[in-house]
Write an enzyme that holds these catalytic residues in place. Structure first.
Site, PDB file in Angstrom:
ATOM      1  N   CYS A 154     102.783  42.645  67.245  1.00 32.97           N
ATOM      2  CA  CYS A 154     103.845  43.575  66.844  1.00 32.97           C
ATOM      3  C   CYS A 154     103.480  44.367  65.587  1.00 32.97           C
ATOM      4  O   CYS A 154     102.957  43.812  64.627  1.00 32.97           O
ATOM      5  CB  CYS A 154     105.132  42.775  66.583  1.00 32.97           C
ATOM      6  SG  CYS A 154     106.515  43.794  66.014  1.00 32.97           S
ATOM      7  N   CYS A 179     104.139  40.737  69.973  1.00 36.85           N
ATOM      8  CA  CYS A 179     105.046  41.754  70.510  1.00 36.85           C
ATOM      9  C   CYS A 179     105.861  41.152  71.653  1.00 36.85           C
ATOM     10  O   CYS A 179     105.316  40.449  72.503  1.00 36.85           O
ATOM     11  CB  CYS A 179     104.210  42.933  71.027  1.00 36.85           C
ATOM     12  SG  CYS A 179     105.128  44.154  71.974  1.00 36.85           S
ATOM     13  N   CYS A 186     106.041  46.881  64.855  1.00 37.61           N
ATOM     14  CA  CYS A 186     107.321  47.558  64.580  1.00 37.61           C
ATOM     15  C   CYS A 186     108.267  46.679  63.756  1.00 37.61           C
ATOM     16  O   CYS A 186     109.311  47.144  63.329  1.00 37.61           O
ATOM     17  CB  CYS A 186     107.996  47.960  65.885  1.00 37.61           C
ATOM     18  SG  CYS A 186     108.771  46.591  66.787  1.00 37.61           S
ATOM     19  N   HIS A 235     109.899  47.024  70.636  1.00 35.49           N
ATOM     20  CA  HIS A 235     109.590  48.384  70.157  1.00 35.49           C
ATOM     21  C   HIS A 235     110.150  49.448  71.109  1.00 35.49           C
ATOM     22  O   HIS A 235     110.468  50.554  70.676  1.00 35.49           O
ATOM     23  CB  HIS A 235     108.070  48.566  69.981  1.00 35.49           C
ATOM     24  CG  HIS A 235     107.283  48.367  71.232  1.00 35.49           C
ATOM     25  ND1 HIS A 235     106.769  47.143  71.621  1.00 35.49           N
ATOM     26  CD2 HIS A 235     106.954  49.249  72.200  1.00 35.49           C
ATOM     27  CE1 HIS A 235     106.136  47.287  72.773  1.00 35.49           C
ATOM     28  NE2 HIS A 235     106.224  48.553  73.144  1.00 35.49           N
ATOM     29  N   LYS A 246     105.026  37.808  50.864  1.00 39.01           N
ATOM     30  CA  LYS A 246     104.303  38.792  51.663  1.00 39.01           C
ATOM     31  C   LYS A 246     104.031  38.180  53.027  1.00 39.01           C
ATOM     32  O   LYS A 246     103.559  37.047  53.111  1.00 39.01           O
ATOM     33  CB  LYS A 246     102.976  39.138  50.978  1.00 39.01           C
ATOM     34  CG  LYS A 246     102.216  40.245  51.671  1.00 39.01           C
ATOM     35  CD  LYS A 246     100.822  40.493  51.105  1.00 39.01           C
ATOM     36  CE  LYS A 246     100.693  40.413  49.641  1.00 39.01           C
ATOM     37  NZ  LYS A 246      99.323  40.709  49.148  1.00 39.01           N
TER      38      LYS A 246
END
Ligand code: FES
Length: 74
Positions: free
Chosen positions: A41, A52, A43, A56, A23
């Protein structure tokens, strides 16, 4: 409707980030943030995950999706 749900589960959301982990979990101690704004992030396309990197934008243009980062502000 059930068939759509099964297909979505089989595809998954994470294309290639840290796939060896059971996970993917990240944590941030907010007092350690040095920049006025840090983008995280959501996405799963970033090359600097969990941060990020703007990937995206390309993803949204290619898919019509509307995902964007989580912004932490100091
Ligand atoms: Fe994933 Fe920006 S690169 S939200």
């Amino acid at each position: 409707k059930r068939a759509v749900l099964v297909k979505a589960e089989a595809v998954g959301i994470n294309p290639d980030i840290r796939k060896s982990e059971e996970k993917v979990v990240d944590s941030v101690v907010v007092t350690e943030i040095s920049k006025p704004v840090t983008a995280y992030c959501r996405c799963w396309r970033s090359g600097t995950f969990p941060l990020c990197d703007g990937s995206h934008v390309k993803h949204n243009k290619a898919t019509g999706d509307n995902v964007g980062p989580l912004l932490l502000k100091k």
